[in-house]
Motif scaffolding. Structure first.
Motif, short mmCIF file in Angstrom:
data_model
loop_
_atom_site.label_atom_id
_atom_site.label_comp_id
_atom_site.label_asym_id
_atom_site.label_seq_id
_atom_site.Cartn_x
_atom_site.Cartn_y
_atom_site.Cartn_z
N ARG A 122 0.77 -1.35 0.13
CA ARG A 122 0.03 0.12 -0.20
C ARG A 122 0.86 1.32 0.00
NH1 ARG A 122 -4.35 -0.17 -2.23
NH2 ARG A 122 -5.08 1.49 -0.96
N TYR A 123 0.60 2.27 -0.96
CA TYR A 123 1.49 3.17 -1.18
C TYR A 123 0.72 4.42 -0.50
CZ TYR A 123 4.31 1.07 -4.43
OH TYR A 123 5.23 -0.07 -5.41
N GLU A 124 1.21 5.33 -0.25
CA GLU A 124 1.17 6.66 0.59
C GLU A 124 0.18 7.22 -0.56
OE1 GLU A 124 1.61 8.54 3.81
OE2 GLU A 124 2.20 6.47 4.69
N ASN A 125 0.61 7.43 -1.83
CA ASN A 125 0.30 8.28 -2.78
C ASN A 125 -0.11 7.53 -3.88
OD1 ASN A 125 0.88 10.90 -1.68
ND2 ASN A 125 2.98 10.38 -1.80
N LEU A 177 2.53 9.28 -18.99
CA LEU A 177 3.25 8.03 -18.35
C LEU A 177 4.47 8.58 -18.55
CD1 LEU A 177 1.37 5.15 -19.62
CD2 LEU A 177 1.68 5.79 -17.31
N PRO A 178 5.36 9.13 -19.56
CA PRO A 178 6.66 9.61 -19.46
C PRO A 178 6.97 10.70 -18.24
CG PRO A 178 6.04 9.42 -21.62
CD PRO A 178 4.80 9.26 -20.78
N ALA A 179 5.99 11.41 -18.00
CA ALA A 179 6.17 12.46 -16.96
C ALA A 179 5.96 11.78 -15.51
CB ALA A 179 5.15 13.70 -17.18
N LEU A 180 5.17 10.99 -15.48
CA LEU A 180 5.24 10.16 -14.25
C LEU A 180 6.22 9.42 -13.91
CD1 LEU A 180 1.56 9.17 -14.16
CD2 LEU A 180 2.26 10.81 -12.71
N GLY A 225 13.35 10.05 -6.95
CA GLY A 225 13.51 9.54 -5.93
C GLY A 225 12.45 10.00 -4.71
N ASP A 226 11.95 10.92 -5.17
CA ASP A 226 11.06 11.80 -4.06
C ASP A 226 9.71 11.03 -3.67
OD1 ASP A 226 13.03 13.64 -3.67
OD2 ASP A 226 12.40 15.01 -4.87
N PHE A 227 9.34 10.33 -4.93
CA PHE A 227 7.90 9.96 -4.90
C PHE A 227 8.11 8.08 -5.00
CE2 PHE A 227 7.35 14.19 -6.14
CZ PHE A 227 6.49 14.35 -5.64
N ASN A 228 9.07 7.72 -4.25
CA ASN A 228 8.96 6.08 -4.44
C ASN A 228 7.93 5.45 -3.57
OD1 ASN A 228 11.50 5.96 -5.34
ND2 ASN A 228 12.43 6.38 -3.18
#
Length: 95
Positions: free
Chosen positions: A10-13, A30-33, A40-43
């Motif tokens: 389960r992810y936070e975001n 999808l390329p932007a995501l 590394g800020d949105f693992n």
């Protein structure tokens, strides 16, 4: 109705994206995501893609990104957008 959910922690975001197979998604979103996740800020970010048809996650990512490295962070939910029951199923899927 086809339902594919990768075994994910389960992810936070979580981002729920309607139209994951569309042109805008495959060329831009999808390329932007991928770039956002690679910072590394949105693992803890996961993507739930909503589609009107059955989709294989790895094939989708391979065709839009040239790789399928994000497959562990992407889930696909197929639904009929005109069916109210499918929105209830989506709610359960996201929860």
């Amino acid at each position: 109705m086809f339902l594919q959910r990768c075994i994910l922690k389960r992810y936070e975001n979580e981002i729920t994206y309607f139209g994951i197979t569309g042109d805008l998604s495959t060329r831009k979103l999808l390329p932007a995501l991928k770039e956002i996740i690679n910072t590394g800020d949105f693992n803890d970010l996961s993507i739930i893609g909503v589609s009107r048809r059955e989709v294989d996650v790895k094939d989708l990512l391979q065709s839009s990104l040239g790789e399928s490295d994000l497959a562990s962070k992407v889930s696909i939910f197929s639904m009929d957008l005109a069916a109210a029951d499918d929105y209830a199923r989506l709610k359960d899927f996201v929860a």
